[in-house]
Design a protein around this motif. Structure first.
Motif, mmCIF file in Angstrom:
data_model
loop_
_atom_site.group_PDB
_atom_site.id
_atom_site.type_symbol
_atom_site.label_atom_id
_atom_site.label_comp_id
_atom_site.label_asym_id
_atom_site.label_seq_id
_atom_site.Cartn_x
_atom_site.Cartn_y
_atom_site.Cartn_z
ATOM 1 N N ARG A 158 0.826 -1.215 0.000
ATOM 2 C CA ARG A 158 0.000 0.000 0.000
ATOM 3 C C ARG A 158 0.858 1.263 0.000
ATOM 4 O O ARG A 158 0.483 2.276 -0.576
ATOM 5 C CB ARG A 158 -0.955 -0.011 1.207
ATOM 6 C CG ARG A 158 -2.041 -1.089 1.087
ATOM 7 C CD ARG A 158 -2.861 -1.216 2.365
ATOM 8 N NE ARG A 158 -3.591 0.008 2.645
ATOM 9 C CZ ARG A 158 -4.770 0.324 2.102
ATOM 10 N NH1 ARG A 158 -5.343 -0.520 1.267
ATOM 11 N NH2 ARG A 158 -5.365 1.456 2.389
ATOM 12 N N ASN B 299 2.128 1.779 -3.542
ATOM 13 C CA ASN B 299 1.059 2.301 -4.401
ATOM 14 C C ASN B 299 0.574 3.688 -3.960
ATOM 15 O O ASN B 299 -0.282 4.284 -4.593
ATOM 16 C CB ASN B 299 -0.115 1.307 -4.378
ATOM 17 C CG ASN B 299 -1.021 1.491 -5.562
ATOM 18 O OD1 ASN B 299 -2.079 2.091 -5.436
ATOM 19 N ND2 ASN B 299 -0.612 1.010 -6.719
ATOM 20 N N LEU C 20 -1.159 4.385 -1.343
ATOM 21 C CA LEU C 20 -2.445 4.370 -0.630
ATOM 22 C C LEU C 20 -2.242 4.666 0.861
ATOM 23 O O LEU C 20 -3.182 5.034 1.559
ATOM 24 C CB LEU C 20 -3.147 3.024 -0.802
ATOM 25 C CG LEU C 20 -3.700 2.752 -2.200
ATOM 26 C CD1 LEU C 20 -4.236 1.335 -2.304
ATOM 27 C CD2 LEU C 20 -4.797 3.746 -2.575
ATOM 28 N N LYS D 267 -0.347 9.510 -9.652
ATOM 29 C CA LYS D 267 -1.088 8.956 -10.795
ATOM 30 C C LYS D 267 -0.172 8.044 -11.617
ATOM 31 O O LYS D 267 -0.536 6.905 -11.937
ATOM 32 C CB LYS D 267 -1.626 10.107 -11.651
ATOM 33 C CG LYS D 267 -2.385 9.656 -12.873
ATOM 34 C CD LYS D 267 -2.827 10.839 -13.694
ATOM 35 C CE LYS D 267 -3.232 10.400 -15.085
ATOM 36 N NZ LYS D 267 -3.490 11.527 -15.967
ATOM 37 N N ARG E 80 0.771 4.858 -9.783
ATOM 38 C CA ARG E 80 -0.336 3.888 -9.717
ATOM 39 C C ARG E 80 -0.603 3.252 -11.072
ATOM 40 O O ARG E 80 -1.057 2.103 -11.140
ATOM 41 C CB ARG E 80 -1.595 4.578 -9.164
ATOM 42 C CG ARG E 80 -1.465 4.822 -7.675
ATOM 43 C CD ARG E 80 -2.489 5.789 -7.166
ATOM 44 N NE ARG E 80 -2.382 5.931 -5.720
ATOM 45 C CZ ARG E 80 -2.926 6.920 -5.038
ATOM 46 N NH1 ARG E 80 -3.629 7.844 -5.659
ATOM 47 N NH2 ARG E 80 -2.776 6.979 -3.734
ATOM 48 N N ILE E 81 -0.329 3.985 -12.136
ATOM 49 C CA ILE E 81 -0.480 3.380 -13.464
ATOM 50 C C ILE E 81 0.635 2.343 -13.678
ATOM 51 O O ILE E 81 0.405 1.269 -14.227
ATOM 52 C CB ILE E 81 -0.468 4.468 -14.565
ATOM 53 C CG1 ILE E 81 -1.741 5.313 -14.468
ATOM 54 C CG2 ILE E 81 -0.359 3.846 -15.955
ATOM 55 C CD1 ILE E 81 -1.737 6.562 -15.329
ATOM 56 N N MET F 228 -2.673 -2.596 -8.736
ATOM 57 C CA MET F 228 -2.827 -3.296 -7.444
ATOM 58 C C MET F 228 -4.157 -4.040 -7.381
ATOM 59 O O MET F 228 -5.186 -3.530 -7.827
ATOM 60 C CB MET F 228 -2.754 -2.282 -6.312
ATOM 61 C CG MET F 228 -2.765 -2.927 -4.946
ATOM 62 S SD MET F 228 -2.010 -1.872 -3.699
ATOM 63 C CE MET F 228 -2.214 -2.896 -2.257
ATOM 64 N N PHE G 57 -6.566 -6.150 -4.542
ATOM 65 C CA PHE G 57 -6.711 -6.230 -3.087
ATOM 66 C C PHE G 57 -7.230 -7.603 -2.628
ATOM 67 O O PHE G 57 -7.718 -8.394 -3.421
ATOM 68 C CB PHE G 57 -7.690 -5.165 -2.606
ATOM 69 C CG PHE G 57 -7.272 -3.762 -2.959
ATOM 70 C CD1 PHE G 57 -6.581 -2.976 -2.049
ATOM 71 C CD2 PHE G 57 -7.556 -3.219 -4.206
ATOM 72 C CE1 PHE G 57 -6.190 -1.689 -2.367
ATOM 73 C CE2 PHE G 57 -7.180 -1.927 -4.532
ATOM 74 C CZ PHE G 57 -6.489 -1.163 -3.610
ATOM 75 N N GLN H 223 -9.885 -8.047 -0.660
ATOM 76 C CA GLN H 223 -11.336 -8.078 -0.891
ATOM 77 C C GLN H 223 -11.584 -7.773 -2.366
ATOM 78 O O GLN H 223 -10.881 -6.951 -2.944
ATOM 79 C CB GLN H 223 -12.063 -7.013 -0.059
ATOM 80 C CG GLN H 223 -11.891 -7.156 1.421
ATOM 81 C CD GLN H 223 -10.705 -6.360 1.940
ATOM 82 O OE1 GLN H 223 -9.763 -6.091 1.208
ATOM 83 N NE2 GLN H 223 -10.738 -6.028 3.198
#
Lengths: 220, 244
Positions: free
Chosen positions: B47, B50, B52, B74, B77-78, B82, B84, B86
């Motif tokens: 995380r 990324n 987050l 941005k 993250r591209i 990722m 998760f 869930q």
């Protein structure tokens, strides 16, 4: 048995139609303005900054926790005294109902945004969306779906409470019923018609809310 | 230069320090499996990479871009897709729209091109027949395979997979792991947090073992499952406990 219905003149029917027009006009204008106010206030309530998020409460809480009729009297009778602002009955009704709708709508917006799981935001961020793009493309469409049924329920309620405007002499459906009752002395007949007319407008909307609720429902 | 450079980072949640002066590099090749007991900072590491989670000190560079700079997030993250634990599909969209919305809105890719790529990826994950299904018409395993395809739609340089099978039953889990193996064979770079030891053994080129927010062991697959496992009592006990 039905003779009494026939005793209503063309003028009475025209009078009722005009009154329905006023009720619909007041309701439509005030729910439109109220919805816009509610969206803005509801989104401010969602701010991460606690102080900013609390500011709309100054507007929302007093309006949610006082009778609409009191708000209406404050606008119509109170403002001329304290601020020398004299409004005609229609303007006072629209302003009061708009602010009242806005207060309730903002709560719906706030609750709907908060109902979207944090993970939905994170999934959007992880794909490269910024906060605006995430809200615009991923969160807002979900919020809208959660919002539509409860918004329609609120609109139906506002249509019904719009009958309070009759207390500031505006000739809406309820006031028209009152005037015609005094003239005909047939309260059961006249208020029966008023009842049916409110029902005829509200019931299809309530069914529409139920259908939309089923149509747009989803689990996270 | 490593593709992902984690430089001396510390991350705490309140008084709980999850990653402490943590450093590691990830090259642009192979599959790194991150193992370790729960609460040891594995997911937090992904995380943080990324963006987050914000890091308290140190820095993470992805292709030379610092996660501490908001304007880089941005691109980072591209570059690092990722998935998760869930399953998180967007419930108001069908499978196809889940896949194409981000390439169209973020990368500005033409819709037709995005749809073609989505179909290719759905073919790869074996769910082309679910093109117009909604998330509640899919099993957990199917949703997770679509989440993987959705991440791949952004053509990332690396995939970060955070315990993506832990919420699935063994059968669904196998479906998802097969897809990951297929992607690994295709040369997709992956950082995988998992408790699936046999899977890790099959797929990993590198194994990282974390405990209390630090790297206990950082070796090749072969070394980890032979020498390290034999020599390090803690790791041996961890693997044995997971098997049972």
């Amino acid at each position: 048995m039905f003779e009494q219905y026939l005793s209503l003149t063309h003028y009475d029917i025209f009078f009722f139609l005009k009154a329905i027009g006023m009720t619909l006009w007041i309701t439509l204008v005030s729910i439109t303005i109220g919805t816009l106010i509610g969206i803005v206030m509801g989104l401010i309530r969602c701010s991460k900054n606690r102080i900013v998020a609390a500011i709309p409460l100054i507007y929302i809480e007093p309006l949610r926790n006082s009778p609409l009729v009191t708000q209406l009297f404050l606008t119509y009778y109170g403002l001329p005294v304290v601020a020398n602002i004299v409004l005609d009955a229609e303007a006072a009704a629209i302003i009061t109902l708009s602010l009242n709708t806005g207060a309730f709508f903002s709560v719906l917006v706030h609750s709907a945004v908060k109902a979207i799981p944090k993970l939905q935001w994170e999934a959007g961020f992880a794909l490269g969306h910024n906060r605006y793009s995430n809200f615009r493309n991923i969160i807002a469409p979900q919020v809208l779906r959660l919002l539509i049924p409860s918004a329609i329920t609120l609109y139906i309620n506002q249509l019904q409470v719009s009958s309070f405007v009759s207390l500031i002499s505006l000739i809406d459906l309820t006031k028209a019923g009152h005037i015609l009752t005094l003239r005909t002395m047939r309260p059961f007949l006249i208020y029966g018609i008023v009842f049916v007319l409110y029902f005829a407008i509200s019931y299809p909307l309530s069914k529409l809310a139920q259908r939309l609720e089923k149509k747009v429902a989803f689990n996270f | 230069m490593a593709m992902i450079e984690v430089r001396n980072i510390t991350k705490a949640f309140g008084n709980l320090v999850v990653l402490k002066n943590f450093s590691v590099d990830f090259d642009q090749s192979g599959v790194t499996v991150i193992l370790g007991p729960s609460g040891t900072g594995k997911s937090t590491l992904l995380r943080c990479i990324n963006g987050l989670e914000t890091i308290d000190s140190g820095d993470i560079l992805v292709d030379g871009l610092s996660v501490r700079e908001k304007k880089n997030l941005k691109d980072i993250r591209i570059k690092c897709g990722m998935v998760f634990q869930q399953t998180i599909l967007f419930p108001h969209l069908d499978v196809l729209e889940n896949l194409v919305i981000s390439p169209i809105k973020i990368l500005g890719r033409p819709r037709n091109e995005a749809i073609e790529q989505a179909k290719e990826l759905l073919n790869k994950v074996g769910l082309i027949d679910k093109l117009h299904s909604k998330h509640n018409e899919l099993s957990g395993g199917e949703q997770q395979r679509i989440a993987i395809a959705r991440a791949m739609m952004m053509n990332p340089k690396a995939l970060l997979l955070d315990e993506i099978t832990s919420a699935l039953d063994p059968e669904m889990s196998t479906e998802v792991l097969k897809i990951i193996e297929k992607l690994a064979q295709d040369g997709v770079v992956m950082l995988i947090v998992t408790h699936e030891i046999p899977f890790a053994r099959r797929i990993a080129s590198r194994v990282l073992f974390l405990e209390y927010g630090s790297v206990v062991s950082d070796t090749s697959n072969e070394e980890f499952f032979t020498t390290v496992k034999e020599d390090n009592e803690r790791i041996a006990r961890f693997i044995q406990n997971i098997h049972h």
